[in-house]
Write a protein that holds these residues in place. Structure first.
Motif, short mmCIF file in Angstrom:
data_model
loop_
_atom_site.label_atom_id
_atom_site.label_comp_id
_atom_site.label_asym_id
_atom_site.label_seq_id
_atom_site.Cartn_x
_atom_site.Cartn_y
_atom_site.Cartn_z
N GLU A 150 9.73 -0.13 -2.61
CA GLU A 150 9.30 -0.38 -3.99
C GLU A 150 7.85 0.01 -4.25
OE1 GLU A 150 12.57 -3.28 -2.94
OE2 GLU A 150 10.77 -2.55 -1.94
N ALA A 151 7.07 0.19 -3.19
CA ALA A 151 5.65 0.54 -3.32
C ALA A 151 5.54 2.04 -3.58
CB ALA A 151 4.88 0.13 -2.06
N THR A 152 5.77 2.42 -4.82
CA THR A 152 5.93 3.83 -5.16
C THR A 152 4.64 4.56 -5.54
OG1 THR A 152 6.44 3.17 -7.42
CG2 THR A 152 8.30 3.49 -5.92
N GLY A 153 3.58 3.86 -5.81
CA GLY A 153 2.34 4.53 -6.17
C GLY A 153 1.29 3.55 -6.67
N HIS A 154 0.09 4.06 -6.81
CA HIS A 154 -1.03 3.20 -7.23
C HIS A 154 -0.94 2.78 -8.69
CE1 HIS A 154 -2.77 4.84 -3.47
NE2 HIS A 154 -3.19 3.60 -3.38
N ASP A 155 -0.12 3.45 -9.48
CA ASP A 155 0.04 3.09 -10.89
C ASP A 155 1.07 1.98 -11.11
OD1 ASP A 155 -1.81 4.41 -12.36
OD2 ASP A 155 -0.52 6.08 -12.91
N ASP A 160 0.85 -1.19 0.00
CA ASP A 160 0.00 0.00 0.00
C ASP A 160 0.89 1.24 0.00
OD1 ASP A 160 -1.70 2.14 0.46
OD2 ASP A 160 -2.65 1.26 2.23
N PRO A 161 0.87 2.02 -1.08
CA PRO A 161 1.75 3.19 -1.17
C PRO A 161 1.50 4.24 -0.08
CG PRO A 161 0.72 2.75 -3.30
CD PRO A 161 0.08 1.85 -2.29
N LEU A 162 0.34 4.18 0.57
CA LEU A 162 0.00 5.16 1.60
C LEU A 162 0.29 4.67 3.01
CD1 LEU A 162 -3.41 6.36 0.10
CD2 LEU A 162 -1.11 7.31 -0.25
N CYS A 163 0.77 3.46 3.15
CA CYS A 163 0.99 2.87 4.47
C CYS A 163 2.40 3.18 4.97
CB CYS A 163 0.79 1.35 4.39
SG CYS A 163 1.03 0.50 5.97
#
Length: 124
Positions: free
Chosen positions: A72-77, A63-66
């Motif tokens: 590596e979790a850089t964004g929802h895209d 989850d990019p917002l967590c």
């Protein structure tokens, strides 16, 4: 609902990839995420460059917002391909990531075993 029906419903919303497709996503900067447990990784090896996140931590790490996300979790895209051992649990996991807003998440049909059978790189 039976688990088979749950799995079919999950897969209906995914464009699942074969090993070559997953390798192409990885080569283009997408993220391969190995959710297999440690004993399977020790037994069979890992995919070079794949992020290892056991299933019970997946949502928190991707989850990019967590605050507990992986770097590596850089964004929802982000293009994410979830990999389990044989391609069952990964379908359910990919749907869970989509529910978090990772709308490009999918999984590897046949899982790690299909990757290995295709002769793609495996690290011991």
């Amino acid at each position: 609902m039976r688990v088979e029906e749950l799995l079919a419903a999950a897969r209906a919303g995914l464009e699942r990839l074969g090993p070559a497709g997953a390798a192409a996503v990885h080569a283009e900067g997408g993220l391969l995420v190995d959710i297999r447990y440690a004993a399977l990784r020790e037994r069979d090896g890992t995919i070079p460059g794949a992020l290892v996140v056991e299933r019970n931590e997946l949502e928190w790490r991707l989850d990019p917002l967590c605050e507990h996300r992986a770097p590596e979790a850089t964004g929802h895209d982000l293009r994410v391909v979830v990999i389990c051992n044989e391609g069952y649990a990964s379908s359910l996991a990919a749907v869970s990531l989509r529910q978090l807003g990772l709308h490009r998440a999918t999984d590897l049909a046949g899982g790690f075993q299909a990757w290995r059978a295709a002769g793609l790189p495996v690290a011991r």
